[in-house]
Design a protein around this motif. Sequence first.
Motif, PDB file in Angstrom:
ATOM      1  N   ILE A  80      -8.770  12.014  32.382  1.00  5.90           N
ATOM      2  CA  ILE A  80      -8.295  11.528  33.684  1.00  5.90           C
ATOM      3  C   ILE A  80      -6.847  11.956  33.933  1.00  5.90           C
ATOM      4  CG2 ILE A  80      -7.835   9.443  35.070  1.00  5.90           C
ATOM      5  CD1 ILE A  80     -10.122   8.056  33.465  1.00  5.90           C
ATOM      6  N   GLY A  81      -6.006  11.886  32.882  1.00  4.32           N
ATOM      7  CA  GLY A  81      -4.585  12.239  33.038  1.00  4.32           C
ATOM      8  C   GLY A  81      -4.414  13.674  33.499  1.00  4.32           C
ATOM      9  N   LYS A  82      -5.167  14.579  32.879  1.00  2.00           N
ATOM     10  CA  LYS A  82      -5.074  16.002  33.240  1.00  2.00           C
ATOM     11  C   LYS A  82      -5.508  16.201  34.697  1.00  2.00           C
ATOM     12  CE  LYS A  82      -6.703  20.520  31.701  1.00  2.00           C
ATOM     13  NZ  LYS A  82      -7.586  21.223  30.776  1.00  2.00           N
ATOM     14  N   SER A  83      -6.625  15.559  35.055  1.00  2.00           N
ATOM     15  CA  SER A  83      -7.136  15.710  36.427  1.00  2.00           C
ATOM     16  C   SER A  83      -6.208  15.047  37.439  1.00  2.00           C
ATOM     17  CB  SER A  83      -8.532  15.090  36.550  1.00  2.00           C
ATOM     18  OG  SER A  83      -9.423  15.790  35.744  1.00  2.00           O
ATOM     19  N   TYR A  84      -5.620  13.922  37.055  1.00  2.00           N
ATOM     20  CA  TYR A  84      -4.678  13.239  37.963  1.00  2.00           C
ATOM     21  C   TYR A  84      -3.466  14.136  38.219  1.00  2.00           C
ATOM     22  CZ  TYR A  84      -3.872   8.796  40.318  1.00  2.00           C
ATOM     23  OH  TYR A  84      -3.749   7.815  41.269  1.00  2.00           O
ATOM     24  N   ALA A  85      -3.000  14.802  37.138  1.00  2.49           N
ATOM     25  CA  ALA A  85      -1.854  15.713  37.292  1.00  2.49           C
ATOM     26  C   ALA A  85      -2.219  16.865  38.228  1.00  2.49           C
ATOM     27  CB  ALA A  85      -1.440  16.243  35.918  1.00  2.49           C
ATOM     28  N   GLN A  86      -3.425  17.404  38.078  1.00  2.37           N
ATOM     29  CA  GLN A  86      -3.866  18.502  38.960  1.00  2.37           C
ATOM     30  C   GLN A  86      -3.948  18.036  40.404  1.00  2.37           C
ATOM     31  OE1 GLN A  86      -7.533  19.373  36.941  1.00  2.37           O
ATOM     32  NE2 GLN A  86      -6.655  21.085  35.777  1.00  2.37           N
ATOM     33  N   GLU A  87      -4.461  16.834  40.595  1.00  2.00           N
ATOM     34  CA  GLU A  87      -4.628  16.296  41.944  1.00  2.00           C
ATOM     35  C   GLU A  87      -3.256  16.088  42.603  1.00  2.00           C
ATOM     36  OE1 GLU A  87      -7.675  16.310  43.048  1.00  2.00           O
ATOM     37  OE2 GLU A  87      -7.063  15.481  44.980  1.00  2.00           O
ATOM     38  N   LEU A 274     -13.448  14.391  39.742  1.00  2.63           N
ATOM     39  CA  LEU A 274     -13.953  13.629  40.897  1.00  2.63           C
ATOM     40  C   LEU A 274     -13.313  12.244  40.916  1.00  2.63           C
ATOM     41  CD1 LEU A 274     -15.864  13.235  43.293  1.00  2.63           C
ATOM     42  CD2 LEU A 274     -17.672  12.592  41.694  1.00  2.63           C
ATOM     43  N   TYR A 275     -13.207  11.639  39.724  1.00  9.44           N
ATOM     44  CA  TYR A 275     -12.606  10.305  39.652  1.00  9.44           C
ATOM     45  C   TYR A 275     -11.149  10.345  40.136  1.00  9.44           C
ATOM     46  CZ  TYR A 275     -10.679   5.965  38.304  1.00  9.44           C
ATOM     47  OH  TYR A 275     -10.011   4.763  38.387  1.00  9.44           O
ATOM     48  N   ALA A 276     -10.371  11.320  39.628  1.00 14.66           N
ATOM     49  CA  ALA A 276      -8.938  11.382  39.979  1.00 14.66           C
ATOM     50  C   ALA A 276      -8.751  11.596  41.490  1.00 14.66           C
ATOM     51  CB  ALA A 276      -8.265  12.497  39.188  1.00 14.66           C
ATOM     52  N   LYS A 277      -9.592  12.445  42.053  1.00 13.29           N
ATOM     53  CA  LYS A 277      -9.514  12.724  43.499  1.00 13.29           C
ATOM     54  C   LYS A 277      -9.718  11.432  44.298  1.00 13.29           C
ATOM     55  CE  LYS A 277     -11.609  16.043  46.719  1.00 13.29           C
ATOM     56  NZ  LYS A 277     -10.482  16.927  46.913  1.00 13.29           N
ATOM     57  N   SER A 278     -10.775  10.701  43.924  1.00 17.57           N
ATOM     58  CA  SER A 278     -11.102   9.460  44.636  1.00 17.57           C
ATOM     59  C   SER A 278     -10.019   8.404  44.409  1.00 17.57           C
ATOM     60  CB  SER A 278     -12.466   8.971  44.154  1.00 17.57           C
ATOM     61  OG  SER A 278     -12.684   7.658  44.566  1.00 17.57           O
ATOM     62  N   ALA A 279      -9.571   8.283  43.149  1.00 18.33           N
ATOM     63  CA  ALA A 279      -8.590   7.241  42.827  1.00 18.33           C
ATOM     64  C   ALA A 279      -7.256   7.477  43.536  1.00 18.33           C
ATOM     65  CB  ALA A 279      -8.379   7.182  41.318  1.00 18.33           C
ATOM     66  N   LEU A 280      -6.831   8.745  43.598  1.00 16.71           N
ATOM     67  CA  LEU A 280      -5.526   9.016  44.215  1.00 16.71           C
ATOM     68  C   LEU A 280      -5.548   8.677  45.712  1.00 16.71           C
ATOM     69  CD1 LEU A 280      -2.637   9.957  43.946  1.00 16.71           C
ATOM     70  CD2 LEU A 280      -3.413  12.319  44.120  1.00 16.71           C
ATOM     71  N   SER A 287      -3.823  -2.337  45.892  1.00 16.88           N
ATOM     72  CA  SER A 287      -3.047  -2.440  44.644  1.00 16.88           C
ATOM     73  C   SER A 287      -3.928  -2.731  43.433  1.00 16.88           C
ATOM     74  CB  SER A 287      -1.982  -3.527  44.779  1.00 16.88           C
ATOM     75  OG  SER A 287      -2.597  -4.750  45.092  1.00 16.88           O
ATOM     76  N   ARG A 288      -5.220  -2.947  43.648  1.00 17.53           N
ATOM     77  CA  ARG A 288      -6.107  -3.223  42.496  1.00 17.53           C
ATOM     78  C   ARG A 288      -7.506  -2.747  42.845  1.00 17.53           C
ATOM     79  NH1 ARG A 288      -8.786  -8.079  40.229  1.00 17.53           N
ATOM     80  NH2 ARG A 288      -8.601  -7.957  37.961  1.00 17.53           N
ATOM     81  N   THR A 289      -7.973  -1.737  42.106  1.00 12.63           N
ATOM     82  CA  THR A 289      -9.264  -1.145  42.461  1.00 12.63           C
ATOM     83  C   THR A 289      -9.857  -0.401  41.275  1.00 12.63           C
ATOM     84  OG1 THR A 289     -10.336   0.486  43.913  1.00 12.63           O
ATOM     85  CG2 THR A 289      -8.067   0.921  43.355  1.00 12.63           C
ATOM     86  N   THR A 290     -11.166  -0.158  41.331  1.00  7.51           N
ATOM     87  CA  THR A 290     -11.770   0.708  40.317  1.00  7.51           C
ATOM     88  C   THR A 290     -11.444   2.171  40.625  1.00  7.51           C
ATOM     89  OG1 THR A 290     -13.796   0.896  41.593  1.00  7.51           O
ATOM     90  CG2 THR A 290     -13.732  -0.836  39.929  1.00  7.51           C
ATOM     91  N   GLY A 291     -11.125   2.464  41.876  1.00  5.87           N
ATOM     92  CA  GLY A 291     -10.734   3.814  42.262  1.00  5.87           C
ATOM     93  C   GLY A 291     -11.887   4.718  42.666  1.00  5.87           C
ATOM     94  N   TYR A 292     -13.113   4.215  42.542  1.00  2.79           N
ATOM     95  CA  TYR A 292     -14.278   5.074  42.822  1.00  2.79           C
ATOM     96  C   TYR A 292     -15.397   4.140  43.272  1.00  2.79           C
ATOM     97  CZ  TYR A 292     -18.142   8.316  41.635  1.00  2.79           C
ATOM     98  OH  TYR A 292     -19.261   9.107  41.662  1.00  2.79           O
ATOM     99  N   TRP A 293     -15.963   4.374  44.444  1.00  4.99           N
ATOM    100  CA  TRP A 293     -16.759   3.278  45.015  1.00  4.99           C
ATOM    101  C   TRP A 293     -18.045   2.922  44.255  1.00  4.99           C
ATOM    102  CZ3 TRP A 293     -21.436   2.629  47.289  1.00  4.99           C
ATOM    103  CH2 TRP A 293     -22.098   3.759  47.748  1.00  4.99           C
TER     104      TRP A 293
END
Length: 333
Positions: A80-87, A274-280, A287-293
């Motif tokens: 997730i960290g790598k994908s979050y950085a890319q996003e 996909l997770y990082a894209k949705s979460a960002l 302020s509080r979510t799973t980040g992915y529906w």
Amino acid sequence: MAVAVDKFDLLFDEIVRQFTSFSEAFAIVGAIYTTHKTFNIIHGCYRAIYVYGAPRLRGRPNLVSRYGRWALVTGCTDGIGKSYAQELASYGMNIILISRSSDKLLKCSEDLERQFGIETLTVTADFSQGRAIYTMIEQEIKDKEIGILVNNVGVMYYPENLHEMNMDRIFQLINVNVTAATVMSRIVLPQMVERGSGAIVNLSAATSIRPSPQLAVYTATKTYLDYLAQALQYEYADKGITVQSLMPCFVATKTSQYGGDVQSPGYFIPSASLYAKSALQTLGVTSRTTGYWPHQLQFYIVEMLPKSVWLWCTNIVNSAIKRKIKAGQQKKK
Ligand SMILES: NC(=O)c1ccc[n+]([C@@H]2O[C@H](COP(=O)([O-])OP(=O)(O)OC[C@H]3O[C@@H](n4cnc5c(N)ncnc54)[C@H](OP(=O)(O)O)[C@@H]3O)[C@@H](O)[C@H]2O)c1
């Protein structure tokens, strides 16, 4: 009165009269309960549309002007960290990458710079070492305007009873899962407060809403991150700072393969990207979510389960995973 109850038909009438008023009371309680549940479902649907649908319609926000020039991601060479950085880089943010493997860091940094034309800074640090690393990190990042801090680094372990856990392992877990997010937030908050802008994202986990037998330390550390985020959000909201608790269910990464099976991404177990894209997209929206529906659906179901049922099921699943891992280890011997 004695005459009244001695006569059966009068007694019967009295019982029916009482029963009617009981039924009315039950009917009122039932109506309140149903209204409450219906309201919760409608509110849940509205929140899902607001959090996951509306941001897509609004388009991509300018994260640099909203939060600041640099984003810092801990544990960013995988998952997730790598994908979050890319996003984040795809939004034009420069990225500070902090992780423990220098070679992987270098590769990630080169890929990000080439793919998105942004600047990067790499810091090699092993968060399991505890306090020793933070003076160095502070020095390395001191001149950077950090707009977003993603407290992603985290480690998991195979299900184990506490009395069987290695002592060093316990300290490493707490250092990586708890200390890192707390101290990194402490380091970046002063400049965010001074600017009046910034965001902090804590990677908690959906499992943190319920205790998990045999993964007690992991879930407890994730609950800590969730509570830390919720309290900081309250503390810093009026200073222009957003603090978000992200609570994913399974995402297809090394962490979710702890049971030995390689998870292939699917609808309920998304890939890290996909997770990082949705979460960002939910940052600044909630302020509080799973980040992915699809995870939000799973979250509601877990929330509705009685705690005793959850504890019972988790213990059975974790015992089965433990047995499977032990059998695998014995086979190798
Ligand atoms: N995946 C899931 O299903 C899931 C579900 C809920 C919550 N989460 C949380 O989401 C976060 C990310 O999980 P993930 O699945 O993406 O993890 P992952 O794929 O295992 O990646 C973890 C990253 O952290 C780095 N790292 C691990 N230990 C470190 C240490 N001591 N010091 C510095 N860096 C370290 C790893 O570096 P190396 O590349 O060198 O190993 C890697 O880059 C974690 O906090 C996890 O608890 C994950």
